[in-house]
Design an enzyme around this catalytic site. Structure first.
Site, PDB file in Angstrom:
ATOM      1  CD  GLU A  75      13.312  46.681  74.059  1.00 47.93           C
ATOM      2  OE1 GLU A  75      13.984  46.201  74.991  1.00 47.93           O
ATOM      3  OE2 GLU A  75      13.332  47.884  73.742  1.00 47.93           O
ATOM      4  CG  ASP A 102      23.806  43.408  72.484  1.00 47.64           C
ATOM      5  OD1 ASP A 102      24.040  44.167  71.522  1.00 47.64           O
ATOM      6  OD2 ASP A 102      24.340  43.536  73.605  1.00 47.64           O
ATOM      7  CG  ASP A 124      20.176  50.942  81.243  1.00 44.60           C
ATOM      8  OD1 ASP A 124      20.635  51.812  82.008  1.00 44.60           O
ATOM      9  OD2 ASP A 124      19.647  49.894  81.636  1.00 44.60           O
ATOM     10  CE  LYS A 128      24.113  52.124  92.118  1.00 44.12           C
ATOM     11  NZ  LYS A 128      23.946  50.906  92.957  1.00 44.12           N
ATOM     12  CG  ASP A 160      16.762  61.255  80.278  1.00 42.17           C
ATOM     13  OD1 ASP A 160      17.524  60.289  80.083  1.00 42.17           O
ATOM     14  OD2 ASP A 160      15.722  61.154  80.955  1.00 42.17           O
TER      15      ASP A 160
END
Length: 214
Positions: A75, A102, A124, A128, A160
């Site tokens: 994290e 990362d 994430d 866009k 989702d």
């Protein structure tokens, strides 16, 4: 080393509670910095890689469900790390170590196959279109991950966002090294806060459960 990938997150300061700050004082006791550290910690145990653990609730669930496994949880947000450390302490769990960067930076330090299971819960979505190149789950992700997976290692991914799910599915269909199973055994075991939010907002949750085949 020059990076071949863009960050899949944006580090923000965010709000950190006093409790989380106090927990972070113990971070060095939980921290790993390389796969060598991970190997020393894992030993002969089966191992789980939990990528992007958020508030740590799912990591605690994994530690409870897989008591004989060792978990490497990654994290980037200090608040989440502080939360997980507090939960590890309160539950007397010593089977979890934390990487605060990362995940790709971690596993690129070696090519030793050490992981039996990998979980990526709600990465994430970078909604866009111009940001889709920053998404974690792509062909490069699987190429980086593959050398670190044991034979028949299992991977579970949940999202989702429909177009992210379509992208993940296309990537898997084009990769013969992984076999997709439509019936995931992890679908309903635990609801993260993101799953609960998706259900509340009537968004479809797509789960991917697959195994390394080659």
């Amino acid at each position: 080393m020059s990076k071949e990938y863009l960050p899949s997150f944006v580090k923000r300061l965010g709000r950190i509670t006093e409790s989380q700050k106090n927990n972070l004082k113990s971070f060095s006791s939980y921290q790993v910095n390389s796969l060598s550290d991970c190997s020393d910690f894992i030993g002969n145990s089966e191992a789980i890689l939990d990528i992007g653990f958020g508030d740590g609730d799912f990591t605690i669930f994994l530690a409870d469900q897989f008591e004989n496994h060792k978990i490497i949880a990654s994290e980037v947000y200090k608040s989440g790390i502080g939360s997980l450390i507090g939960k590890l302490k309160s539950n007397s769990i010593d089977s979890v170590k934390i990487f605060d960067g990362d995940m790709r930076d971690l596993i690129l330090t070696s090519d030793k196959p050490i992981f039996d299971k990998v979980f990526v819960m709600f990465p994430d979505p970078w909604q866009k279109a111009r940001h889709h190149k920053r998404r974690l789950i792509n062909p490069f992700f699987f190429e980086v991950l593959k050398p670190h997976l044991k034979k028949d290692a299992e991977i579970f991914i949940s999202t989702d966002w429909d177009n992210y799910a379509e992208s993940i599915n296309e990537t898997l269909e084009q990769n013969a090294r992984f076999s997709l199973n439509k019936n995931s055994k992890y679908n309903n075991d635990f609801l993260t806060k993101f799953q609960k939010r998706a259900i509340t907002e009537n968004r479809k949750i797509s789960n991917f459960f697959f195994k390394k085949t080659i």
